[in-house]
Motif scaffolding. Structure first.
Motif, PDB file in Angstrom:
ATOM      1  N   ALA A   1       5.140   5.201   8.156  1.00  0.00           N
ATOM      2  CA  ALA A   1       5.547   5.765   9.447  1.00  0.00           C
ATOM      3  C   ALA A   1       4.414   6.570  10.068  1.00  0.00           C
ATOM      4  O   ALA A   1       4.219   6.548  11.292  1.00  0.00           O
ATOM      5  N   SER A   2       3.643   7.290   9.235  1.00  0.00           N
ATOM      6  CA  SER A   2       2.522   8.075   9.762  1.00  0.00           C
ATOM      7  C   SER A   2       1.468   7.173  10.381  1.00  0.00           C
ATOM      8  O   SER A   2       0.891   7.495  11.427  1.00  0.00           O
ATOM      9  N   VAL A   3       1.201   6.042   9.741  1.00  0.00           N
ATOM     10  CA  VAL A   3       0.208   5.103  10.269  1.00  0.00           C
ATOM     11  C   VAL A   3       0.648   4.583  11.639  1.00  0.00           C
ATOM     12  O   VAL A   3      -0.127   4.569  12.605  1.00  0.00           O
TER      13      VAL A   3
ATOM     14  N   CYS B   1       9.348  11.463   8.858  1.00  0.00           N
ATOM     15  CA  CYS B   1      10.116  10.986  10.009  1.00  0.00           C
ATOM     16  C   CYS B   1       9.463  11.435  11.307  1.00  0.00           C
ATOM     17  O   CYS B   1      10.072  12.184  12.097  1.00  0.00           O
ATOM     18  N   PRO B   2       8.221  11.023  11.565  1.00  0.00           N
ATOM     19  CA  PRO B   2       7.613  11.373  12.848  1.00  0.00           C
ATOM     20  C   PRO B   2       8.389  10.747  13.994  1.00  0.00           C
ATOM     21  O   PRO B   2       9.036   9.714  13.830  1.00  0.00           O
TER      22      PRO B   2
ATOM     23  N   GLY C   1       9.614   6.247   3.331  1.00  0.00           N
ATOM     24  CA  GLY C   1      10.057   6.834   2.072  1.00  0.00           C
ATOM     25  C   GLY C   1      11.042   5.920   1.370  1.00  0.00           C
ATOM     26  O   GLY C   1      11.255   4.774   1.787  1.00  0.00           O
ATOM     27  N   GLU C   2      11.657   6.420   0.314  1.00  0.00           N
ATOM     28  CA  GLU C   2      12.604   5.610  -0.436  1.00  0.00           C
ATOM     29  C   GLU C   2      13.830   5.298   0.421  1.00  0.00           C
ATOM     30  O   GLU C   2      14.399   6.184   1.062  1.00  0.00           O
ATOM     31  N   GLU C   3      14.236   4.041   0.415  1.00  0.00           N
ATOM     32  CA  GLU C   3      15.340   3.621   1.284  1.00  0.00           C
ATOM     33  C   GLU C   3      16.646   4.323   0.921  1.00  0.00           C
ATOM     34  O   GLU C   3      17.451   4.634   1.800  1.00  0.00           O
TER      35      GLU C   3
ATOM     36  N   MET D   1      10.505   2.130   8.215  1.00  0.00           N
ATOM     37  CA  MET D   1       9.192   1.490   8.168  1.00  0.00           C
ATOM     38  C   MET D   1       8.769   1.064   6.766  1.00  0.00           C
ATOM     39  O   MET D   1       7.752   0.389   6.605  1.00  0.00           O
ATOM     40  N   GLY D   2       9.513   1.487   5.732  1.00  0.00           N
ATOM     41  CA  GLY D   2       9.105   1.158   4.369  1.00  0.00           C
ATOM     42  C   GLY D   2       8.637   2.381   3.620  1.00  0.00           C
ATOM     43  O   GLY D   2       9.136   3.486   3.834  1.00  0.00           O
TER      44      GLY D   2
END
Length: 227
Positions: free
Chosen positions: A168-170, A120-121, A140-142, A162-163
């Motif tokens: 999210a890191s990208v 969670c950035p 991560g997992e929804e 983000m999936g």
């Protein structure tokens, strides 16, 4: 039932995020290498732990906000770290800006111990973290995201799923890249009028009120003006 939260890392970003959780009424146990960083939080109702194990002992969710991937690795998988002391069924939320491949490796290690992982950035600046309005990118997992969404909502304004883990890191790295590009451009834009003798404060205000404005100009160009 409220989730018991462990919070590790109370720097300029972490302290603001954690304060939003405490203010919202979540039971939070905190630790940091600098105990003085916790004083405001303790006064507001947080509980201090001397080490990572103390943070994890009663936690349902452990959040890390740390300054580098190396420090994060040490905290989560080192002796007495999160993976050793957080119970199976717990959730580790990594809010640091970290390494894509290393995070995937850590997720595999956590899964072996029955620990779920979310990345969670955050993006938007420390001032938004302090006001509880920072943007949180979630990977991560929804189902895990839905489980902890209330505490993320307490820390942030926009919470964007983000999936899969890593996504999210990208995107976080891309937002940093764009901010750096805008900052270089803003610095050059402030310099040109200064060479012609234009007052920098007037230049700042003119750009802010123009089609050339940006979030980075509004927040970072003020640092140029202040030296």
């Amino acid at each position: 039932m409220a989730l018991n939260i462990g919070f590790i890392g109370l720097g300029s970003l972490g302290e603001g995020l954690c304060n939003s959780l405490v203010t919202a009424g979540f039971p939070v146990t905190v630790t940091d290498l600098n105990p003085a960083a916790a004083q405001k939080l303790l006064a507001a109702g947080a509980v201090w732990a001397d080490d990572v194990a103390g943070v994890c002992r009663e936690a349902d969710v452990v959040i890390t906000v740390l300054p580098s991937p190396a420090i994060s690795r040490k905290v989560v998988e080192g002796p007495g770290g999160v993976f050793e002391t957080l119970r199976a069924g717990g959730v580790w939320i990594e809010m640091s800006t970290t390494d894509f491949e290393d995070l995937q490796r850590l997720q595999a290690a956590a899964t072996q111990r029955g620990i779920a992982v979310l990345e969670c950035p955050v993006t938007g600046g420390v001032h938004l973290a302090n006001s509880g309005q920072i943007t949180v990118l979630v990977g991560g997992e929804e189902a895990v995201f839905q489980r902890v969404e209330p505490l993320l909502a307490a820390m942030g304004g926009q919470i964007i799923y983000m999936g899969k883990l890593g996504n999210a890191s990208v995107v976080k790295v891309v937002t940093n890249m764009l901010a750096f590009i805008h900052l270089v451009a803003a610095g050059e834009a402030m310099m040109v009028p200064a060479k012609y003798g234009v007052d920098p404060d007037a230049t700042y205000r003119a750009i802010r009120a123009s089609s050339g404005n940006s979030f980075v100009h509004e927040t970072e160009s003020q640092l140029i003006l202040s030296g």
